[in-house]
Design a protein around this motif. Structure first.
Motif, PDB file in Angstrom:
ATOM      1  N   VAL A 166     -26.017 -14.236  18.116  1.00  0.00           N
ATOM      2  CA  VAL A 166     -25.491 -14.918  17.409  1.00  0.00           C
ATOM      3  C   VAL A 166     -26.172 -14.305  16.059  1.00  0.00           C
ATOM      4  O   VAL A 166     -26.088 -14.743  14.768  1.00  0.00           O
ATOM      5  CB  VAL A 166     -25.769 -16.265  17.092  1.00  0.00           C
ATOM      6  CG1 VAL A 166     -26.028 -17.394  16.659  1.00  0.00           C
ATOM      7  CG2 VAL A 166     -24.651 -16.653  18.389  1.00  0.00           C
ATOM      8  N   LEU A 167     -28.224 -14.308  16.426  1.00  0.00           N
ATOM      9  CA  LEU A 167     -28.934 -13.914  15.786  1.00  0.00           C
ATOM     10  C   LEU A 167     -28.407 -12.243  14.873  1.00  0.00           C
ATOM     11  O   LEU A 167     -28.551 -12.028  14.018  1.00  0.00           O
ATOM     12  CB  LEU A 167     -30.188 -13.567  16.241  1.00  0.00           C
ATOM     13  CG  LEU A 167     -31.972 -13.418  14.990  1.00  0.00           C
ATOM     14  CD1 LEU A 167     -31.571 -15.116  14.178  1.00  0.00           C
ATOM     15  CD2 LEU A 167     -32.514 -13.224  16.358  1.00  0.00           C
ATOM     16  N   GLU A 168     -27.582 -11.317  15.665  1.00  0.00           N
ATOM     17  CA  GLU A 168     -27.423 -10.466  14.850  1.00  0.00           C
ATOM     18  C   GLU A 168     -26.205 -10.719  13.911  1.00  0.00           C
ATOM     19  O   GLU A 168     -26.404 -10.230  12.630  1.00  0.00           O
ATOM     20  CB  GLU A 168     -26.911  -9.482  15.457  1.00  0.00           C
ATOM     21  CG  GLU A 168     -26.372  -8.817  15.694  1.00  0.00           C
ATOM     22  CD  GLU A 168     -25.729  -7.296  16.314  1.00  0.00           C
ATOM     23  OE1 GLU A 168     -25.339  -6.496  15.674  1.00  0.00           O
ATOM     24  OE2 GLU A 168     -25.888  -7.269  17.572  1.00  0.00           O
ATOM     25  N   VAL A 169     -25.633 -11.756  14.164  1.00  0.00           N
ATOM     26  CA  VAL A 169     -24.611 -12.154  13.085  1.00  0.00           C
ATOM     27  C   VAL A 169     -24.832 -12.908  11.755  1.00  0.00           C
ATOM     28  O   VAL A 169     -24.684 -12.086  10.764  1.00  0.00           O
ATOM     29  CB  VAL A 169     -23.174 -12.208  13.887  1.00  0.00           C
ATOM     30  CG1 VAL A 169     -22.226 -12.685  13.061  1.00  0.00           C
ATOM     31  CG2 VAL A 169     -22.746 -11.617  15.043  1.00  0.00           C
ATOM     32  N   VAL A 170     -25.666 -12.833  12.131  1.00  0.00           N
ATOM     33  CA  VAL A 170     -26.056 -14.580  11.193  1.00  0.00           C
ATOM     34  C   VAL A 170     -26.997 -13.433  10.505  1.00  0.00           C
ATOM     35  O   VAL A 170     -26.772 -13.492   9.274  1.00  0.00           O
ATOM     36  CB  VAL A 170     -27.022 -15.679  11.156  1.00  0.00           C
ATOM     37  CG1 VAL A 170     -27.561 -16.615  10.436  1.00  0.00           C
ATOM     38  CG2 VAL A 170     -25.948 -16.150  12.450  1.00  0.00           C
ATOM     39  N   GLN A 171     -28.213 -12.608  10.348  1.00  0.00           N
ATOM     40  CA  GLN A 171     -28.629 -12.080   9.626  1.00  0.00           C
ATOM     41  C   GLN A 171     -27.441 -11.086   8.699  1.00  0.00           C
ATOM     42  O   GLN A 171     -28.477 -10.442   7.907  1.00  0.00           O
ATOM     43  CB  GLN A 171     -29.466 -11.686  10.629  1.00  0.00           C
ATOM     44  CG  GLN A 171     -30.845 -12.613  11.050  1.00  0.00           C
ATOM     45  CD  GLN A 171     -31.917 -11.638  11.771  1.00  0.00           C
ATOM     46  OE1 GLN A 171     -31.749 -10.415  12.064  1.00  0.00           O
ATOM     47  NE2 GLN A 171     -32.884 -12.427  11.722  1.00  0.00           N
ATOM     48  N   THR A 172     -26.635 -10.372   9.582  1.00  0.00           N
ATOM     49  CA  THR A 172     -26.522  -9.139   9.113  1.00  0.00           C
ATOM     50  C   THR A 172     -25.393 -10.213   7.687  1.00  0.00           C
ATOM     51  O   THR A 172     -25.206  -9.390   7.221  1.00  0.00           O
ATOM     52  CB  THR A 172     -25.353  -8.529  10.081  1.00  0.00           C
ATOM     53  OG1 THR A 172     -26.044  -8.001  11.051  1.00  0.00           O
ATOM     54  CG2 THR A 172     -24.134  -7.403   9.585  1.00  0.00           C
ATOM     55  N   GLY A 173     -24.788 -10.824   8.604  1.00  0.00           N
ATOM     56  CA  GLY A 173     -23.950 -11.478   7.380  1.00  0.00           C
ATOM     57  C   GLY A 173     -24.658 -11.906   6.521  1.00  0.00           C
ATOM     58  O   GLY A 173     -24.765 -11.667   4.377  1.00  0.00           O
ATOM     59  N   PHE A 174     -25.844 -12.574   6.153  1.00  0.00           N
ATOM     60  CA  PHE A 174     -26.880 -12.623   5.711  1.00  0.00           C
ATOM     61  C   PHE A 174     -27.515 -11.820   3.949  1.00  0.00           C
ATOM     62  O   PHE A 174     -27.307 -11.553   3.080  1.00  0.00           O
ATOM     63  CB  PHE A 174     -28.333 -13.651   5.300  1.00  0.00           C
ATOM     64  CG  PHE A 174     -27.653 -14.686   5.582  1.00  0.00           C
ATOM     65  CD1 PHE A 174     -28.011 -15.556   4.510  1.00  0.00           C
ATOM     66  CD2 PHE A 174     -27.217 -15.581   7.107  1.00  0.00           C
ATOM     67  CE1 PHE A 174     -26.879 -17.567   3.995  1.00  0.00           C
ATOM     68  CE2 PHE A 174     -26.621 -16.887   6.598  1.00  0.00           C
ATOM     69  CZ  PHE A 174     -26.887 -18.136   5.068  1.00  0.00           C
ATOM     70  N   ALA A 175     -27.656 -10.320   4.654  1.00  0.00           N
ATOM     71  CA  ALA A 175     -28.026  -9.197   4.710  1.00  0.00           C
ATOM     72  C   ALA A 175     -27.255  -9.007   3.469  1.00  0.00           C
ATOM     73  O   ALA A 175     -27.245  -8.334   2.344  1.00  0.00           O
ATOM     74  CB  ALA A 175     -28.724  -8.391   5.718  1.00  0.00           C
ATOM     75  N   LEU A 176     -25.559  -8.721   4.367  1.00  0.00           N
ATOM     76  CA  LEU A 176     -24.706  -8.333   3.088  1.00  0.00           C
ATOM     77  C   LEU A 176     -24.626  -9.138   1.669  1.00  0.00           C
ATOM     78  O   LEU A 176     -24.410  -8.624   0.887  1.00  0.00           O
ATOM     79  CB  LEU A 176     -22.991  -8.412   4.288  1.00  0.00           C
ATOM     80  CG  LEU A 176     -23.517  -7.329   5.161  1.00  0.00           C
ATOM     81  CD1 LEU A 176     -21.737  -6.925   5.944  1.00  0.00           C
ATOM     82  CD2 LEU A 176     -23.241  -5.470   4.875  1.00  0.00           C
ATOM     83  N   LEU A 177     -24.822 -10.179   2.265  1.00  0.00           N
ATOM     84  CA  LEU A 177     -24.321 -11.263   0.528  1.00  0.00           C
ATOM     85  C   LEU A 177     -25.440 -10.915  -0.285  1.00  0.00           C
ATOM     86  O   LEU A 177     -25.312 -10.486  -1.127  1.00  0.00           O
ATOM     87  CB  LEU A 177     -24.574 -12.748   1.696  1.00  0.00           C
ATOM     88  CG  LEU A 177     -23.232 -13.041   1.894  1.00  0.00           C
ATOM     89  CD1 LEU A 177     -23.531 -14.648   2.745  1.00  0.00           C
ATOM     90  CD2 LEU A 177     -22.147 -13.318   1.194  1.00  0.00           C
TER      91      LEU A 177
END
Length: 210
Positions: A166-177
């Motif tokens: 979950v942490l990986e998905v959330v951080q990756t999503g915000f990093a891409l944004l």
């Protein structure tokens, strides 16, 4: 009445000569405004414009002030709050496209250095810039320090770590944004820095008979 309101009134009038009333104290002055369209191919699709000639010969007195660090920080925080309020307000004409990224910041510093006492202005800009970075970095968003603090608090309350997936998905999503937003701002800054039609493009106003 703001500049956008004036432009809208001129557009509604078909970009023809318009008369405005300006109140100065108890006196009302009528001003005639005639929008003109610059000559040249790069301006063919643009609306007519209204130019203003500033009186650069006016006597302006300047004085050196020495604000305290506390005052500078609080003033920077106030500037940030006003900017964020304007950007997020539906009734404001200030949008995300008017923000600046690395290219715009570098250009601003360059322009400040060209002014009198430019290095002092750049130092002031650094204060504003660093306070901005500090505040933004503490926002409770993933990939930022504020987000890491929030995650640590959540793990402390739960007594166990957050699911790594979950942490990986959330951080990756915000990093891409965040990366996408920076690319958008940088592209806009490049468009603002490089004039249309090349560096030799000049604005030529048509002659008007008096």
């Amino acid at each position: 009445m703001g500049t956008l309101h004036v432009s809208q009134l001129l557009a509604d009038n078909g970009w023809k000569q318009s008369v405005f009333q300006v109140r100065r104290g108890d006196q009302v002055i009528e001003c005639s405004v005639t929008p003109l369209k610059p000559a040249g191919e790069i301006f063919e699709d643009q609306d007519p414009k209204v130019g203003i000639l500033w009186d650069w010969q006016a006597n302006i007195e300047t004085a050196m002030v020495h604000p305290t660090p506390y005052f500078q920080i609080m003033d920077s925080l106030k500037t940030m709050w006003v900017t964020i309020s304007k950007v997020t307000s539906p009734s404001s004409h200030v949008g995300v496209d008017q923000l600046a990224g690395p290219v715009g910041i570098a250009r601003t510093k360059y322009l400040l250095l060209k002014t009198e006492d430019g290095w002092l202005r750049v130092m002031w800009f650094f204060v504003l810039f660093n306070v901005n970075l500090a505040v933004l970095n503490m926002l409770p968003l993933p990939v930022l320090d504020g987000g890491h603090i929030v995650m640590a608090i959540i793990e402390w309350i739960r007594g166990r770590p957050v699911n790594p997936r979950v942490l990986e998905v959330v951080q990756t999503g915000f990093a891409l944004l965040l990366i996408g937003f920076m690319l958008f701002i940088t592209t806009k800054d490049l468009g603002d820095t490089i004039p249309a039609g090349g560096k030799d493009a000049k604005v030529v106003w048509p002659e008007v008979s008096q």
